[in-house]
Design an enzyme around this catalytic site. Sequence first.
Site: not given
Length: 136
Positions: A22, A29
């Site tokens: 990620y 995020k």
Amino acid sequence: MDQGGSIITLDFDNSTQAWPLYDWMGVCKAGLVSCVRYLARDLGPKKIRVNAVAAGPLATIAAKGIPGFKHLENKWTRQSPLAWDARGDQCHAAVAKTSCALLSDYFAFTTGETVHVDGGYHAIGAEPVDSATVAP
């Protein structure tokens, strides 16, 4: 929004761990969730609620851009107690319904939260283990 209201954002839960593959999106995020808390603080006096929906993986066009998404999707299916299906209509609908509920007055005094809609994955530490196959 001079009469109050609700703002939501879609998140992937990385506030407490770093996810493989990620990379910098995880950092972004995590920053997004921090923004939710600060906006909740600042907009609360104006009766504006700010929350995040932490969805499990959903097979979308955006997901195609995440390297290793299929691996994540498979792991989620094995580990979530409520049998998450990234390609199933029920999981997509659950995220949509939760979002609608947060936008409605049903959550009139909820702000600064991250609501998980992930089949319970976030609450489980590891994939299930068949106790019959584990040596004592």
